[in-house]
Design a protein around this motif. Structure first.
Motif, mmCIF file in Angstrom:
data_model
loop_
_atom_site.group_PDB
_atom_site.id
_atom_site.type_symbol
_atom_site.label_atom_id
_atom_site.label_comp_id
_atom_site.label_asym_id
_atom_site.label_seq_id
_atom_site.Cartn_x
_atom_site.Cartn_y
_atom_site.Cartn_z
ATOM 1 N N UNK A 123 -8.037 10.373 -6.979
ATOM 2 C CA UNK A 123 -7.865 8.946 -6.658
ATOM 3 C C UNK A 123 -6.656 8.762 -5.745
ATOM 4 N N UNK A 124 -5.654 9.624 -5.993
ATOM 5 C CA UNK A 124 -4.420 9.561 -5.213
ATOM 6 C C UNK A 124 -4.692 9.654 -3.712
ATOM 7 N N UNK A 125 -5.686 10.448 -3.332
ATOM 8 C CA UNK A 125 -5.944 10.658 -1.901
ATOM 9 C C UNK A 125 -6.364 9.335 -1.255
ATOM 10 N N UNK A 126 -7.332 8.682 -1.887
ATOM 11 C CA UNK A 126 -7.849 7.453 -1.277
ATOM 12 C C UNK A 126 -6.810 6.331 -1.336
ATOM 13 N N UNK A 127 -6.075 6.314 -2.437
ATOM 14 C CA UNK A 127 -5.007 5.326 -2.620
ATOM 15 C C UNK A 127 -3.966 5.486 -1.507
ATOM 16 N N UNK A 128 -3.509 6.719 -1.264
ATOM 17 C CA UNK A 128 -2.465 6.937 -0.262
ATOM 18 C C UNK A 128 -3.014 6.786 1.151
ATOM 19 N N UNK A 129 -4.261 7.148 1.341
ATOM 20 C CA UNK A 129 -4.878 6.887 2.654
ATOM 21 C C UNK A 129 -4.836 5.388 2.941
ATOM 22 N N UNK A 130 -5.144 4.611 1.925
ATOM 23 C CA UNK A 130 -5.180 3.153 2.120
ATOM 24 C C UNK A 130 -3.788 2.623 2.460
ATOM 25 N N UNK A 131 -2.766 3.131 1.792
ATOM 26 C CA UNK A 131 -1.394 2.697 2.104
ATOM 27 C C UNK A 131 -1.047 3.099 3.543
ATOM 28 N N UNK A 132 -1.348 4.358 3.869
ATOM 29 C CA UNK A 132 -1.019 4.853 5.206
ATOM 30 C C UNK A 132 -1.742 4.034 6.281
ATOM 31 N N UNK A 133 -2.977 3.642 5.962
ATOM 32 C CA UNK A 133 -3.759 2.853 6.916
ATOM 33 C C UNK A 133 -3.151 1.459 7.073
ATOM 34 N N UNK A 134 -2.765 0.851 5.930
ATOM 35 C CA UNK A 134 -2.169 -0.493 5.985
ATOM 36 C C UNK A 134 -0.910 -0.518 6.849
ATOM 37 N N UNK A 135 -0.085 0.538 6.724
ATOM 38 C CA UNK A 135 1.210 0.550 7.412
ATOM 39 C C UNK A 135 1.207 1.379 8.692
ATOM 40 N N UNK A 136 0.052 1.982 8.967
ATOM 41 C CA UNK A 136 -0.053 2.847 10.147
ATOM 42 C C UNK A 136 1.054 3.898 10.164
ATOM 43 N N UNK A 137 1.145 4.648 9.084
ATOM 44 C CA UNK A 137 2.205 5.652 8.923
ATOM 45 C C UNK A 137 1.577 7.011 8.568
ATOM 46 N N UNK A 138 2.337 8.086 8.738
ATOM 47 C CA UNK A 138 1.774 9.417 8.422
ATOM 48 C C UNK A 138 1.615 9.660 6.932
ATOM 49 N N UNK A 139 0.618 10.444 6.618
ATOM 50 C CA UNK A 139 0.377 10.877 5.235
ATOM 51 C C UNK A 139 0.487 12.405 5.207
ATOM 52 N N UNK A 140 1.381 12.898 4.381
ATOM 53 C CA UNK A 140 1.508 14.358 4.217
ATOM 54 C C UNK A 140 0.720 14.712 2.958
ATOM 55 N N UNK A 141 -0.270 15.575 3.139
ATOM 56 C CA UNK A 141 -1.203 15.864 2.035
ATOM 57 C C UNK A 141 -1.034 17.287 1.521
ATOM 58 N N UNK A 142 -0.746 17.401 0.245
ATOM 59 C CA UNK A 142 -0.792 18.726 -0.398
ATOM 60 C C UNK A 142 -1.922 18.695 -1.413
#
Lengths: 388, 405
Positions: B119-138
């Motif tokens: 769930x974390x992936x989609x949640x953080x993608x959504x935040x990154x999309x809202x703010x147009x910022x990078x997402x570092x994924x491990x």
């Protein structure tokens, strides 16, 4: 109409009838194959490398839940899980999967994680071939890791089959699957172009039946259908209301019946069970040299799916817009699988992207336990009025 | 000499300092990150980056009764009420909802690790999309075996290196191996002290109210790489030791029963959760957060291995053993399981675990329905009845001469 045309149309109906029969009765397919002395392996969603199962000499059969009521699986799952998992486990607990030699279980979502554990607890006698795919799949280390996972599954399949999966056999299976995927993609186009001949229910059944049929057999039948459809006269695309469907599953007969009653046809789909599962081929030149890496490469190329991490955060949104524009659809119907949080979390951004392009959309809740589709009917009727 | 600050207060101050540091960094124009709770915190800490934790924020907001308000805000944005309550709260805040309960600066990058859940992936993608910022994924794939396969360790470790490179480029900071060693030493020291403090639950009667551990978990989540965290946990352990010597406890009621509380608490309903336990004299002496967050490691590969062992990334055999061992060590009389509507990977195999605990431990196990953040998914009446039922079963078990196997 000439005799040839009449007989072609009859054959189209006949072939669609065969697919409908298969799609409606996967258990008969399992019984048929095992009756012929073949062994079958169940394959859960998503993106399991069926080619490996096929190359080991098994018949891969897709398990994406089933229509029905969850009873026995309630001993393992609380109610707030999707029916793909709960009905999949129900099938295992009620003997439907007894004749399977094993199941392959990917774990790309938070429901499949516990499903893998519940399955091995509930049916320790059916080997569960666990598969944890990488989300950082495009990197060299993601591919290396995935190959190691695939090698383990390959070893487990070999132990079950009592023979090695040779590179040649795997390459051959890759070719079979690529041909099948290409034929299904062609069918999606032809079904949309010949909406008077292929109902929404028939389209679904033709695609769904691929999960319960050896792929070469399915491809032969589908190719015959596609060739017949291709020879039919062009239709006016405005004769039906054409939409793009988006979601995990779009295979419920009662739900799709409403589409047909409303003369709604699927121009293209973004459905996990349908186009998402066959849009990427395994690169054959790589498969000829290093088939396991070729499988990893194919997974690396998968994109535009709620189940997959995507560095380009607008890619899936643009893909959906493109599907609508390229197919000439008038809107998008989101079939929202209940309790599917990857889909639920992607939905607002998809809806917003469509809104910016003035593409109408509607969200319809769906699960495999649903028996009352009254609300869905009202929603679809209203949507049709809006999009015309 | 001034009076010594109690460990509880020091631990609270540490968490506050994490949020304060983030605000100060933002004011200086430095980038601020949002991180999932089991992202390798050693990486941003080594780079000296200010990072806050949406899960911790969401728990704080929910505990102060803002959960429903923010969940409803997110639902207004189109997010289904089936989605994790933490995710809804966080998405609402990221989208601009006010949250005086636990404000934090908006992110300039997000650090996502899915060892806890996908769930974390989609949640953080959504935040990154809202703010147009990078997402570092491990990405930490789910484990089906107790031991972590070496190929997986190599995969996770390679991602550490990629994450470091991405963050260096993004922030202009330079990686220092010396600093990394210090940070890892701090993290190990914090984990060791955390485990030591949690270990006092095994004393009978316990010198602590087990619910305290839920509050202190904020430190192990948000500040495990800081020396002040280790020091505060060491003090906490010393205070429990002192409690044992003096026969004192932060549990101020009878300890008729010793239970394991399984799952994340219903933060909006802490009082309601606590009351029937207090009334029946059931102290919580086991929570899985002790082994889940108290991980120690010897080198980078071992660190990768440790991050593969989050509560929701281990197989049922490991998950069952963690809890069963805790129950045995801490002499548990019964188990109370939270079927948490917000947490699919956690609750999804609890019914089977219940059966295994029952067989392995011989203690009663009772479940209740709730939610970590959305109070609409909790029924106080059902909870009270279930706790009462558990107390009756534990009484009967004791009367029959058993405290379990």
């Amino acid at each position: 109409m000439s005799e040839k045309k009449v007989s072609d149309r009859q054959r189209i109906e006949e072939l669609l009838g065969i697919f409908s029969g298969i799609a409606a009765s996967p258990k008969s397919q399992l019984d048929m194959y095992t009756g012929l002395g073949k062994k079958a392996v169940g394959v859960f969603p998503y993106y399991a490398p069926e080619e490996l199962v096929h190359a080991a000499g098994f018949i891969p059969l897709g398990i994406w839940g089933a229509s029905g009521t969850v009873r026995e699986a309630g001993r393992y799952f609380p109610a707030f899980y999707c029916t793909i998992a709960r009905m999949g486990l129900e099938l295992a607990l009620t003997g439907v999967l007894d004749r399977l030699s094993a199941v392959v279980m990917p774990t790309l979502c938070d429901t499949l994680r516990p499903l893998s554990q519940n399955f091995k607890a509930a049916r320790p006698d059916i080997p569960m071939l666990f598969l944890a795919q990488p989300q950082n799949r495009k990197t060299y280390y993601g591919k290396d890791y995935y190959v190691s996972e695939l090698m383990r599954v390959k070893g487990e399949l070999e132990a079950l089959a009592g023979k090695k999966i040779t590179d040649e056999a795997l390459y051959e299976s890759v070719q079979v699957y690529n041909e099948s995927r290409a034929e299904r993609r062609r069918f999606v186009q032809l079904a949309a172009a010949h909406a008077s001949l292929v109902s929404t229910q028939a389209r679904s059944a033709a695609l769904k039946s691929a999960y319960f049929t050896e792929k070469r057999e399915h491809q032969t039948l589908l190719k015959e259908l596609n060739d017949l459809l291709a020879a039919q006269p062009a239709e006016n695309p405005r004769d039906y209301t054409r939409v793009v469907t988006s979601g995990i599953l779009a295979d419920g007969g009662n739900l799709l019946k409403i589409f047909d009653e409303q003369s709604i046809r699927v121009a293209a789909d973004d459905v996990a069970h349908e186009s998402r599962s066959f849009r990427v081929d395994v690169p054959e030149s790589l498969a000829a040299e290093a088939p396991m890496y070729a499988l990893a490469e194919a997974f690396a190329q998968q994109t535009d799916d709620s189940l997959l991490w995507e560095a380009d955060l607008s890619h899936r949104q643009q893909h959906l817009i493109d599907l609508v524009l390229d197919s000439g659809a008038r809107g998008v119907v989101f079939l929202m699988m209940q309790f599917c949080d990857p889909e639920e979390l992607d939905y607002p951004s998809l809806k917003a992207a469509l809104d910016t392009m003035d593409i109408p959309s509607i969200q319809i809740g769906y699960d495999q336990q649903m028996t009352d589709f009254g609300q869905a009917e009202t929603q679809l009727m209203t949507f049709k009025e809006i999009i015309g | 000499m001034s009076e010594k600050i109690p460990a509880k207060q020091r631990l609270r101050d540490v968490v506050d300092s994490v949020y304060r540091a983030a605000w100060e960094a933002k004011e200086r124009g430095e980038p601020v990150g949002w991180s999932s709770s089991k992202f390798p915190a050693e990486i941003p800490e080594t780079l000296g980056l200010a990072v806050t934790y949406p899960e911790n924020q969401a728990a704080g907001i929910a505990a102060k009764h803002g959960g429903q308000r923010l969940c409803e805000y997110a639902e207004g944005l189109g997010y289904s009420n089936d989605i994790c309550g933490y995710a809804r709260i966080s998405l609402a805040y990221a989208a601009g909802a006010e949250a005086d309960e636990r404000p934090m600066p908006q992110p300039d990058f997000v650090l996502c690790c899915n060892n806890i859940c996908n769930c974390m992936i989609k949640w953080y993608e959504a935040i990154a999309r809202m703010h147009n910022i990078p997402l570092i994924m491990i990405d930490v794939p789910y484990n089906n075996t107790v031991d972590v396969p070496e190929a997986r360790v190599a995969y996770v470790r390679a991602q550490f290196e990629d994450a470091i490179a991405q963050l260096e480029e993004l922030t202009g900071r330079t990686w220092s191996n010396e600093r990394f060693k210090e940070v890892c030493a701090n993290a190990n020291r914090s984990a060791s002290a955390w485990l030591k403090a949690c270990g006092y639950c095994s004393v009978k009667p316990s010198p602590l109210n087990g619910f305290d551990l839920f509050n202190h978990m904020a430190d192990i989540v948000t500040a495990r790489c800081k020396p002040e965290t280790a020091e505060a946990f060491e003090q906490l352990a010393a205070e429990y030791e002192e409690g044992v010597a003096k026969g004192e406890s932060t549990w101020h009621y009878d300890e008729n029963y010793r239970i394991m509380f399984e799952g994340i608490p219903c933060w909006p309903e802490l009082q309601a959760l606590f009351k029937p336990l207090k009334d029946s004299g059931a102290n919580t002496v086991a929570v899985v957060y002790a082994p889940a967050f108290g991980f120690q490691y010897t080198d980078v590969d071992d660190m990768a291995r440790a991050y593969c062992r989050a509560p929701n990334s281990v197989c049922i055999e490991a998950g069952t053993a963690w809890r069963a061992d805790l129950c045995k060590e801490n002499q548990v009389d019964g188990i109370l399981v939270h079927y948490n509507r917000s947490c699919k990977p956690w609750s999804g195999y609890m019914l089977e675990m219940e059966r295994r605990w029952h067989d392995q431990l011989g203690v009663p196990v009772v479940g209740f329905d709730g939610d970590q953040a959305d109070p609409r998914n909790f029924s106080e009446a059902q909870y009270q009845t279930r706790v009462q039922g558990l107390a009756e079963l534990m009484a009967a078990n004791k009367a029959a001469g058993g405290q379990g196997k």
